[in-house]
Design a protein around this motif. Sequence first.
Motif, PDB file in Angstrom:
ATOM      1  N   SER A  59      98.098 -82.694 -63.384  1.00  0.00           N
ATOM      2  CA  SER A  59      99.270 -82.131 -62.681  1.00  0.00           C
ATOM      3  C   SER A  59      99.557 -82.754 -61.320  1.00  0.00           C
ATOM      4  CB  SER A  59      99.060 -80.623 -62.504  1.00  0.00           C
ATOM      5  OG  SER A  59      97.843 -80.370 -61.816  1.00  0.00           O
ATOM      6  N   THR A  60      98.863 -83.836 -60.970  1.00  0.00           N
ATOM      7  CA  THR A  60      99.050 -84.394 -59.627  1.00  0.00           C
ATOM      8  C   THR A  60      99.918 -85.649 -59.596  1.00  0.00           C
ATOM      9  OG1 THR A  60      96.979 -85.656 -59.821  1.00  0.00           O
ATOM     10  CG2 THR A  60      96.854 -83.479 -58.795  1.00  0.00           C
ATOM     11  N   ASP A  61     100.276 -86.165 -60.750  1.00  0.00           N
ATOM     12  CA  ASP A  61     101.095 -87.384 -60.803  1.00  0.00           C
ATOM     13  C   ASP A  61     102.047 -87.334 -61.990  1.00  0.00           C
ATOM     14  OD1 ASP A  61     100.123 -89.242 -58.651  1.00  0.00           O
ATOM     15  OD2 ASP A  61      98.217 -88.959 -59.685  1.00  0.00           O
ATOM     16  N   GLY A  62     103.094 -88.149 -61.909  1.00  0.00           N
ATOM     17  CA  GLY A  62     103.956 -88.411 -63.054  1.00  0.00           C
ATOM     18  C   GLY A  62     104.536 -87.188 -63.729  1.00  0.00           C
ATOM     19  N   ILE A  63     104.477 -87.196 -65.060  1.00  0.00           N
ATOM     20  CA  ILE A  63     105.075 -86.139 -65.870  1.00  0.00           C
ATOM     21  C   ILE A  63     104.443 -84.779 -65.561  1.00  0.00           C
ATOM     22  CG2 ILE A  63     105.364 -85.273 -68.235  1.00  0.00           C
ATOM     23  CD1 ILE A  63     105.580 -88.209 -69.141  1.00  0.00           C
ATOM     24  N   GLY A  64     103.126 -84.741 -65.433  1.00  0.00           N
ATOM     25  CA  GLY A  64     102.441 -83.468 -65.178  1.00  0.00           C
ATOM     26  C   GLY A  64     102.879 -82.812 -63.886  1.00  0.00           C
ATOM     27  N   LYS A  65     103.015 -83.594 -62.834  1.00  0.00           N
ATOM     28  CA  LYS A  65     103.448 -83.050 -61.539  1.00  0.00           C
ATOM     29  C   LYS A  65     104.878 -82.540 -61.621  1.00  0.00           C
ATOM     30  CE  LYS A  65     103.724 -84.149 -56.613  1.00  0.00           C
ATOM     31  NZ  LYS A  65     103.402 -85.135 -55.550  1.00  0.00           N
ATOM     32  N   CYS A  66     105.752 -83.324 -62.238  1.00  0.00           N
ATOM     33  CA  CYS A  66     107.161 -82.915 -62.350  1.00  0.00           C
ATOM     34  C   CYS A  66     107.317 -81.690 -63.242  1.00  0.00           C
ATOM     35  CB  CYS A  66     108.005 -84.073 -62.877  1.00  0.00           C
ATOM     36  SG  CYS A  66     108.127 -85.441 -61.694  1.00  0.00           S
ATOM     37  N   LEU A  67     106.522 -81.597 -64.297  1.00  0.00           N
ATOM     38  CA  LEU A  67     106.568 -80.410 -65.152  1.00  0.00           C
ATOM     39  C   LEU A  67     106.096 -79.173 -64.396  1.00  0.00           C
ATOM     40  CD1 LEU A  67     105.366 -81.656 -68.671  1.00  0.00           C
ATOM     41  CD2 LEU A  67     107.500 -80.465 -68.156  1.00  0.00           C
ATOM     42  N   SER A  68     105.137 -79.351 -63.496  1.00  0.00           N
ATOM     43  CA  SER A  68     104.669 -78.221 -62.686  1.00  0.00           C
ATOM     44  C   SER A  68     105.799 -77.674 -61.819  1.00  0.00           C
ATOM     45  CB  SER A  68     103.496 -78.659 -61.803  1.00  0.00           C
ATOM     46  OG  SER A  68     102.407 -79.093 -62.594  1.00  0.00           O
ATOM     47  N   ASN A  84      91.289 -84.818 -58.615  1.00  0.00           N
ATOM     48  CA  ASN A  84      91.299 -85.092 -57.181  1.00  0.00           C
ATOM     49  C   ASN A  84      91.713 -83.839 -56.413  1.00  0.00           C
ATOM     50  OD1 ASN A  84      92.205 -85.914 -54.525  1.00  0.00           O
ATOM     51  ND2 ASN A  84      92.176 -88.028 -55.255  1.00  0.00           N
ATOM     52  N   PRO A  85      90.761 -83.205 -55.701  1.00  0.00           N
ATOM     53  CA  PRO A  85      91.092 -81.941 -54.999  1.00  0.00           C
ATOM     54  C   PRO A  85      92.160 -82.103 -53.928  1.00  0.00           C
ATOM     55  CG  PRO A  85      88.876 -82.723 -54.415  1.00  0.00           C
ATOM     56  CD  PRO A  85      89.336 -83.553 -55.558  1.00  0.00           C
ATOM     57  N   GLN A  86      92.184 -83.264 -53.243  1.00  0.00           N
ATOM     58  CA  GLN A  86      93.197 -83.496 -52.212  1.00  0.00           C
ATOM     59  C   GLN A  86      94.598 -83.570 -52.812  1.00  0.00           C
ATOM     60  OE1 GLN A  86      90.240 -85.417 -52.243  1.00  0.00           O
ATOM     61  NE2 GLN A  86      89.376 -84.097 -50.656  1.00  0.00           N
ATOM     62  N   LYS A  87      94.717 -84.298 -53.932  1.00  0.00           N
ATOM     63  CA  LYS A  87      96.014 -84.411 -54.601  1.00  0.00           C
ATOM     64  C   LYS A  87      96.468 -83.066 -55.154  1.00  0.00           C
ATOM     65  CE  LYS A  87      96.494 -89.209 -56.085  1.00  0.00           C
ATOM     66  NZ  LYS A  87      96.729 -90.076 -57.260  1.00  0.00           N
ATOM     67  N   LEU A  88      95.529 -82.293 -55.677  1.00  0.00           N
ATOM     68  CA  LEU A  88      95.854 -80.964 -56.189  1.00  0.00           C
ATOM     69  C   LEU A  88      96.395 -80.072 -55.070  1.00  0.00           C
ATOM     70  CD1 LEU A  88      92.845 -80.303 -58.594  1.00  0.00           C
ATOM     71  CD2 LEU A  88      95.253 -80.334 -59.257  1.00  0.00           C
ATOM     72  N   GLN A  89      95.747 -80.133 -53.907  1.00  0.00           N
ATOM     73  CA  GLN A  89      96.184 -79.310 -52.785  1.00  0.00           C
ATOM     74  C   GLN A  89      97.553 -79.752 -52.282  1.00  0.00           C
ATOM     75  OE1 GLN A  89      94.331 -76.517 -51.662  1.00  0.00           O
ATOM     76  NE2 GLN A  89      96.417 -76.183 -50.913  1.00  0.00           N
ATOM     77  N   THR A  90      97.778 -81.077 -52.272  1.00  0.00           N
ATOM     78  CA  THR A  90      99.076 -81.602 -51.852  1.00  0.00           C
ATOM     79  C   THR A  90     100.184 -81.134 -52.781  1.00  0.00           C
ATOM     80  OG1 THR A  90      98.071 -83.579 -50.858  1.00  0.00           O
ATOM     81  CG2 THR A  90     100.407 -83.716 -51.417  1.00  0.00           C
ATOM     82  N   THR A  91      99.923 -81.236 -54.091  1.00  0.00           N
ATOM     83  CA  THR A  91     100.906 -80.778 -55.077  1.00  0.00           C
ATOM     84  C   THR A  91     101.189 -79.294 -54.915  1.00  0.00           C
ATOM     85  OG1 THR A  91     100.180 -82.466 -56.664  1.00  0.00           O
ATOM     86  CG2 THR A  91     101.432 -80.602 -57.549  1.00  0.00           C
ATOM     87  N   SER A  92     100.124 -78.518 -54.723  1.00  0.00           N
ATOM     88  CA  SER A  92     100.265 -77.073 -54.517  1.00  0.00           C
ATOM     89  C   SER A  92     101.120 -76.773 -53.294  1.00  0.00           C
ATOM     90  CB  SER A  92      98.882 -76.443 -54.369  1.00  0.00           C
ATOM     91  OG  SER A  92      98.978 -75.084 -54.028  1.00  0.00           O
ATOM     92  N   ASN A  93     100.849 -77.473 -52.197  1.00  0.00           N
ATOM     93  CA  ASN A  93     101.608 -77.259 -50.958  1.00  0.00           C
ATOM     94  C   ASN A  93     103.087 -77.612 -51.132  1.00  0.00           C
ATOM     95  OD1 ASN A  93      99.244 -76.476 -49.697  1.00  0.00           O
ATOM     96  ND2 ASN A  93      98.864 -78.462 -48.750  1.00  0.00           N
TER      97      ASN A  93
END
Length: 319
Positions: A59-68, A84-93
């Motif tokens: 869920s942190t890049d590409g299709i997964g992130k946009c679908l989120s 990647n916990p940092q990328k996950l937190q960035t996506t969440s924010n």
Amino acid sequence: MASSTTIDLKKTLIIPICTIGFLTFFTQIFKFLKWVYSMFLRPPKKLNKYGSWALVTGSTDGIGKCLSFELASKGLNLILIGRNPQKLQTTSNEIRAKFGKEKTKIKIIVIDFEKISGEEIEFKICKEIEGLDVGVLINNVGLSSERSRFFHEIGLKGMIDLVSVNVGSVNWVTKAVLPGMLKRKKGAIVNIGSGSSVIPSYPLFSVYAASKAYVAMFSRSLSIEYKQFGIDIQCQVPMLVATKMASIKKASFFIPSPEQFSKASIKWIVYDTICVPYWTHALEWCIMNMIPDSLVNRMLLRYFISVRKKVLRKENNLA
């Protein structure tokens, strides 16, 4: 007399021939109109009827992130899985900043599908989602070959990682989420496949394509098994999308951005067991079906060998 018989025979044949032609023509017209409706006019399903939470892997890049982002826009809370916990937190924010902290609840689970066993994946997810009504599961995480390779050139680790991520993740994440859906008698599972698994061949990416073919058959079979329990299971088959995994930076007519694909993806959820959500991908698939398989195979082999040569030249220059 013979001439009269011939004329009568022609009259007898012309009616069924015209009828067949008429039916064939209108059948194709009907299919085309149905396709137009499905692609552009059909309203999407209300996904929150399956539950208030959606789980997305990769869920942190590409299709997964946009679908989120798309799922959050539909009012669903999110469980984001990535390595990647940092990328996950960035996506969440980013999602909370766009939709509001109060409106969208987000839970983060750090999992590296290349490094832990299936049992560990299942146990960790089961523990983290306990008590949550996970109504939508998006199995999106995927791994591609580093470059075009002949099968004998693929190392043991590369082969194990491809199968672990592309096949293992779908199995174990589904196994973790499915019991809750069965208990509630409702759920939607979307497995992101690949166009490489449905075209005649995908040379120099054989293990990747075969792993995605597994995803398609897995989805098709599970759909039949669990439809009776109120669980809708689907495999979406994108062709090329401009993502980091595909090594494509710019979108084009036949290559949508992940944002464009995700908007189309959401509209197709649970409508068909196997589907091609983006309209130019469907057009591309239709064109490819008109070309003889032998010609498609030759074209793909030539193309990927040329890509391989360019990569090797680049690697040799850097060495």
